[in-house]
Motif scaffolding. Structure first.
Motif, PDB file in Angstrom:
ATOM      1  N   TYR A 224     -95.823  32.679 -84.803  1.00  0.00           N
ATOM      2  CA  TYR A 224     -95.932  33.729 -83.825  1.00  0.00           C
ATOM      3  C   TYR A 224     -94.998  33.717 -82.718  1.00  0.00           C
ATOM      4  CZ  TYR A 224    -100.118  35.376 -86.446  1.00  0.00           C
ATOM      5  OH  TYR A 224    -101.128  35.898 -87.431  1.00  0.00           O
TER       6      TYR A 224
ATOM      7  N   CYS B  53     -94.653  34.421 -78.807  1.00  0.00           N
ATOM      8  CA  CYS B  53     -95.669  35.515 -77.754  1.00  0.00           C
ATOM      9  C   CYS B  53     -94.707  35.085 -76.265  1.00  0.00           C
ATOM     10  CB  CYS B  53     -96.963  34.969 -77.386  1.00  0.00           C
ATOM     11  SG  CYS B  53     -97.925  34.889 -79.176  1.00  0.00           S
TER      12      CYS B  53
ATOM     13  N   SER C 294     -95.881  40.513 -74.988  1.00  0.00           N
ATOM     14  CA  SER C 294     -95.600  41.038 -76.353  1.00  0.00           C
ATOM     15  C   SER C 294     -95.619  39.888 -77.316  1.00  0.00           C
ATOM     16  CB  SER C 294     -94.214  41.408 -76.408  1.00  0.00           C
ATOM     17  OG  SER C 294     -93.207  40.365 -76.146  1.00  0.00           O
ATOM     18  N   THR C 295     -95.950  40.366 -78.663  1.00  0.00           N
ATOM     19  CA  THR C 295     -96.045  39.404 -79.699  1.00  0.00           C
ATOM     20  C   THR C 295     -95.358  39.851 -80.934  1.00  0.00           C
ATOM     21  OG1 THR C 295     -98.324  38.868 -78.640  1.00  0.00           O
ATOM     22  CG2 THR C 295     -97.745  38.161 -80.804  1.00  0.00           C
ATOM     23  N   THR C 296     -94.832  38.820 -81.572  1.00  0.00           N
ATOM     24  CA  THR C 296     -94.177  39.283 -82.773  1.00  0.00           C
ATOM     25  C   THR C 296     -94.200  37.899 -83.756  1.00  0.00           C
ATOM     26  OG1 THR C 296     -92.027  39.978 -83.775  1.00  0.00           O
ATOM     27  CG2 THR C 296     -91.877  38.299 -82.041  1.00  0.00           C
ATOM     28  N   ASP C 297     -94.273  38.708 -85.227  1.00  0.00           N
ATOM     29  CA  ASP C 297     -94.401  37.240 -86.082  1.00  0.00           C
ATOM     30  C   ASP C 297     -93.107  37.739 -86.915  1.00  0.00           C
ATOM     31  OD1 ASP C 297     -94.955  39.973 -87.258  1.00  0.00           O
ATOM     32  OD2 ASP C 297     -96.883  39.013 -88.247  1.00  0.00           O
ATOM     33  N   GLU C 298     -92.139  38.563 -86.502  1.00  0.00           N
ATOM     34  CA  GLU C 298     -90.948  38.967 -87.305  1.00  0.00           C
ATOM     35  C   GLU C 298     -89.784  37.831 -87.085  1.00  0.00           C
ATOM     36  OE1 GLU C 298     -90.218  41.190 -89.423  1.00  0.00           O
ATOM     37  OE2 GLU C 298     -91.963  42.257 -89.294  1.00  0.00           O
TER      38      GLU C 298
ATOM     39  N   HIS D 213     -84.807  36.996 -80.835  1.00  0.00           N
ATOM     40  CA  HIS D 213     -85.593  38.032 -80.015  1.00  0.00           C
ATOM     41  C   HIS D 213     -84.855  37.698 -78.432  1.00  0.00           C
ATOM     42  CE1 HIS D 213     -88.214  39.335 -83.250  1.00  0.00           C
ATOM     43  NE2 HIS D 213     -88.258  38.088 -83.593  1.00  0.00           N
TER      44      HIS D 213
END
Length: 291
Positions: free
Chosen positions: A31, A33, A42-46, A50
């Motif tokens: 992840y 963050c 915000s948090t992303t696991d894509e 970014h």
């Protein structure tokens, strides 16, 4: 002109630094963050590239894959007040990065918390079981209910920290050295009692089988002897019938007496002694003296 060149170069360098500081990369198994002023915004696991606000935002990465935490062995007390050493491990993963960061911050603290949660769950569950229920010859699959209960309990509590507990497995139960010998002696005694019971049951079954066989043998022998006696009586009766039929006249009867007397004489003279003393009234004497 030279001053403009320096200014332009400084602007380009500053722009490059700002650009470099405004991007970050998220791997497939983590992840990403974005943290601003100590708060995750915000948090992303894509996976991929970014963007963030340069110099103001920072990035925290947390693993997304399942992790294994080998918990140090610890002692628990069984329902019958016996100490046992439990060695187990936990399979876990981060399910909520925001909650995980706010409550724990990193995996080291998370493992410490999992250690405490798992130990408390083990202590609670083992406190309902006696030592004989834990140490036995039953199928190991029967203990899966114990594992599932511990896993559910730990997972429910760990969810408050953004953690998903996928499995709790006990590698082994050990006996403290103080009572290890006593427990082994009890186990040996129990196995001997079981073996003696099996032996006694086997001897009892064997005696039943032997008695039944003896009974059947006696019945068969008795029937055979009765049948033999019957056949013998029938044979003797047939012999007497044939004998009576063969010697049904006075001459034949006299001849029969002669043959019988000669057979008797022959049997008498079969040894080394060839002398025989007969009374003058005996049939044999009369045959020999009156041709």
């Amino acid at each position: 002109m030279k001053k403009k060149t320096v200014i332009l170069l400084a602007v380009l360098i500053l722009a490059a630094v700002c650009l470099f500081n405004s991007v970050y990369t998220v791997e497939e198994n983590e992840y990403g963050c974005t943290v601003r002023l100590s708060k995750i915004i915000s948090t992303t696991d894509e996976p991929g590239l970014h963007f963030k606000v340069p110099f103001l935002d920072s990035v925290k990465s947390f693993p997304k894959a399942t992790m294994l935490y080998d918990i140090p062995p610890s002692e628990v007390l069984t329902a019958d007040k016996q100490n046992m050493t439990v060695d187990c491990y936990v399979l876990w993963s981060v399910s909520d990065p925001l909650k995980f960061y706010q409550s724990l911050g990193n995996t080291s603290v998370a493992e410490e918390r999992l250690n405490a949660l798992t130990y408390n769950a083990l202590k609670t569950v083992m406190g309902t079981l006696s030592q004989s229920n834990i140490i036995n010859m039953d199928d190991g699959a029967a203990r899966n209910d114990i594992y599932e209960g511990i896993t559910t309990s730990v997972d429910t509590l760990a969810a408050n920290y953004g953690i998903k507990v996928e499995d709790v497995k006990i590698k082994r139960f050990d006996l403290p050295e103080a009572n290890e010998s006593a427990v082994y002696a009890r186990m040996i005694s129990e196995r001997q009692q079981i073996a003696e019971k099996y032996t006694a049951d086997g001897n009892y079954e064997a005696s039943l089988i032997r008695n039944d066989v003896d009974k059947q043998v006696n019945i068969i022998v008795s029937n055979a002897e009765a049948e033999a006696a019957k056949l013998q009586a029938e044979g003797e009766a047939e012999y007497m019938r044939l004998l009576g039929k063969a010697y049904n006249t006075e001459d034949k009867q006299e001849f029969y007496k002669l043959t019988q007397a000669l057979e008797a004489l022959k049997s008498t003279l079969n040894g080394d002694e060839k002398t025989i003393i007969l009374g003058k009234d005996s049939d044999l004497a009369q045959i020999l003296t009156n041709p």
